[in-house]
Design a protein around this motif. Sequence first.
Motif, mmCIF file in Angstrom:
data_model
loop_
_atom_site.group_PDB
_atom_site.id
_atom_site.type_symbol
_atom_site.label_atom_id
_atom_site.label_comp_id
_atom_site.label_asym_id
_atom_site.label_seq_id
_atom_site.Cartn_x
_atom_site.Cartn_y
_atom_site.Cartn_z
ATOM 1 N N MET A 153 25.792 6.000 -3.669
ATOM 2 C CA MET A 153 26.332 4.705 -4.066
ATOM 3 C C MET A 153 25.222 3.973 -4.429
ATOM 4 O O MET A 153 25.215 3.378 -6.001
ATOM 5 C CB MET A 153 25.894 4.179 -2.827
ATOM 6 C CG MET A 153 26.582 2.374 -2.897
ATOM 7 S SD MET A 153 28.147 1.999 -3.330
ATOM 8 C CE MET A 153 28.813 1.852 -1.110
ATOM 9 N N VAL A 169 23.675 -3.691 -5.882
ATOM 10 C CA VAL A 169 24.331 -3.252 -4.319
ATOM 11 C C VAL A 169 22.031 -2.710 -3.929
ATOM 12 O O VAL A 169 21.886 -1.910 -5.030
ATOM 13 C CB VAL A 169 24.278 -1.330 -4.553
ATOM 14 C CG1 VAL A 169 24.690 -1.024 -2.689
ATOM 15 C CG2 VAL A 169 26.180 -2.300 -4.766
ATOM 16 N N GLY A 170 22.151 -2.911 -2.871
ATOM 17 C CA GLY A 170 20.808 -2.401 -2.779
ATOM 18 C C GLY A 170 20.298 -1.570 -1.553
ATOM 19 O O GLY A 170 21.231 -0.352 -1.924
ATOM 20 N N ASP A 171 19.396 -1.575 -0.737
ATOM 21 C CA ASP A 171 19.263 -0.522 0.441
ATOM 22 C C ASP A 171 20.699 -0.270 1.168
ATOM 23 O O ASP A 171 21.543 -1.020 1.264
ATOM 24 C CB ASP A 171 18.353 -0.894 1.197
ATOM 25 C CG ASP A 171 16.929 -1.901 0.693
ATOM 26 O OD1 ASP A 171 16.636 -2.191 0.278
ATOM 27 O OD2 ASP A 171 16.976 -3.277 1.744
ATOM 28 N N ALA A 172 20.072 0.771 1.644
ATOM 29 C CA ALA A 172 20.963 1.503 3.107
ATOM 30 C C ALA A 172 20.727 1.014 3.695
ATOM 31 O O ALA A 172 19.536 1.147 3.977
ATOM 32 C CB ALA A 172 20.732 3.587 3.082
ATOM 33 N N LEU A 173 21.845 0.901 4.784
ATOM 34 C CA LEU A 173 21.491 -0.037 5.641
ATOM 35 C C LEU A 173 21.570 1.079 6.937
ATOM 36 O O LEU A 173 21.042 1.138 8.490
ATOM 37 C CB LEU A 173 22.673 -1.251 6.095
ATOM 38 C CG LEU A 173 21.963 -2.438 5.306
ATOM 39 C CD1 LEU A 173 23.238 -3.354 5.258
ATOM 40 C CD2 LEU A 173 20.813 -2.821 5.281
ATOM 41 N N GLY A 174 22.820 2.220 7.169
ATOM 42 C CA GLY A 174 22.699 3.105 7.748
ATOM 43 C C GLY A 174 23.819 3.852 8.013
ATOM 44 O O GLY A 174 24.724 2.527 7.089
ATOM 45 N N PRO A 175 24.388 4.273 8.884
ATOM 46 C CA PRO A 175 25.612 5.107 9.367
ATOM 47 C C PRO A 175 26.342 4.133 10.194
ATOM 48 O O PRO A 175 26.109 3.610 10.747
ATOM 49 C CB PRO A 175 24.836 6.625 10.259
ATOM 50 C CG PRO A 175 24.274 5.424 10.711
ATOM 51 C CD PRO A 175 23.021 5.248 9.588
ATOM 52 N N GLY A 176 27.617 4.491 9.619
ATOM 53 C CA GLY A 176 28.903 4.015 10.644
ATOM 54 C C GLY A 176 28.680 4.419 12.025
ATOM 55 O O GLY A 176 28.512 5.902 12.056
ATOM 56 N N GLU A 206 27.563 4.733 14.370
ATOM 57 C CA GLU A 206 26.129 4.565 14.921
ATOM 58 C C GLU A 206 25.633 3.496 14.757
ATOM 59 O O GLU A 206 24.803 3.453 16.161
ATOM 60 C CB GLU A 206 25.338 6.425 13.575
ATOM 61 C CG GLU A 206 25.516 7.303 14.171
ATOM 62 C CD GLU A 206 25.085 8.257 15.266
ATOM 63 O OE1 GLU A 206 26.079 9.084 15.593
ATOM 64 O OE2 GLU A 206 24.018 7.583 15.832
ATOM 65 N N LEU A 207 25.173 2.832 14.388
ATOM 66 C CA LEU A 207 24.300 1.348 14.590
ATOM 67 C C LEU A 207 25.341 0.490 15.627
ATOM 68 O O LEU A 207 24.601 0.149 16.646
ATOM 69 C CB LEU A 207 24.595 0.719 12.735
ATOM 70 C CG LEU A 207 23.804 1.795 12.032
ATOM 71 C CD1 LEU A 207 23.723 0.430 10.500
ATOM 72 C CD2 LEU A 207 22.194 1.896 12.150
#
Lengths: 201, 201
Positions: free
Chosen positions: A156, A174-181, A183-184
């Motif tokens: 991304m 687009v900025g930071d990765a926030l984590g996996p779908g 899962e969170l």
Amino acid sequence: MKQSLGAKTFAVPTPVWLVASYDSAGRANCMTIAWGGICSSQPPCVMVCVRKATHTHAGIVQRAAYTVNIPSRTQVSEADFAGMVSGREHDKFAECGFTAVRSTLVDAPYIGEVPLVLECRVVQTHQVGIHTMFVGEILDVKADDSVLRDGRALDMLKVSPIIYDASTRSYFAVGDALGPGWELGKAIGQRKLAGVGDKTE
Amino acid sequence: MKQSLGAKTFAVPTPVWLVASYDSAGRANCMTIAWGGICSSQPPCVMVCVRKATHTHAGIVQRAAYTVNIPSRTQVSEADFAGMVSGREHDKFAECGFTAVRSTLVDAPYIGEVPLVLECRVVQTHQVGIHTMFVGEILDVKADDSVLRDGRALDMLKVSPIIYDASTRSYFAVGDALGPGWELGKAIGQRKLAGVGDKTE
């Protein structure tokens, strides 16, 4: 405290996509849109909305095809330009330094220089207010090698698509990765289970 | 060099929105969607796509209304959770710690804790593949004071909406401001004019 802003199109994040089609003279043309989105998983479909007055509208209707070209943040000026002028007076591909590549799957060109392209065949057309919504079945997605992870998924931050904010008429990256779908969200489910446990004891 | 990835829903940036409705028992319910987008400027309309099997689908059909609730990056776990479980078995508002606020404009609840809300009346329904597309006229946008600039425009980095990447099934935040629309593109137009000038001299 929430403020009422009235009936506005302030739905973020809004995409910045270049929709490309051939015009009646067979010339490649493109325009920038922010009104669009995926609308089905199976078959994969996307919708793009353009006003009837645009040169792009006639091209899509005539060939029942278009491509969605997803520009990177380094192409934000080209994307802005392609939304400012009409293909009737401008050769936007030439002025933006874009190469028109003929799709072998649909009767539309795509932009060689953008990192990500969707080739679409029109399957539904709906009038929604002043816009025509073209629902396109996505026949293929093409991506530059350089923006792929393991040759299959997108990186991304390398695609680096552009976001439009209708409230300030400005663009964002687009900025930071926030984590996996898938899962969170488990933490929320566990919080609930912990709460239930407390109550029964 | 572009690689063919097949027919996929890889159209980025894709939004992460919570669609809320009342179910047949009058309970507030919500689900997370990524298939949606603005589809008209006038009247302002947005579309959201949900599968017929979902609890949310029945709620929207019965009340011809829904709200689009735009969560902030700090709410990514709640947003992920609301996409993992069904409102048939879960009280997602309670489990996420969300307050259901009754809209006075449409027959649907909205989430008090998200920074940005669109209240929508269903004006069109289309079946697109396995998804039902609900086109909603946006009757009002409500935003927290804390995410507004001058009380009227959004501060994008305060709203901080979430982006979904279908290729990795993961979430991203919004990053840098890239500049103003209808301005950045002028450089492309000038480049062209400069080019024309060079040729004629």
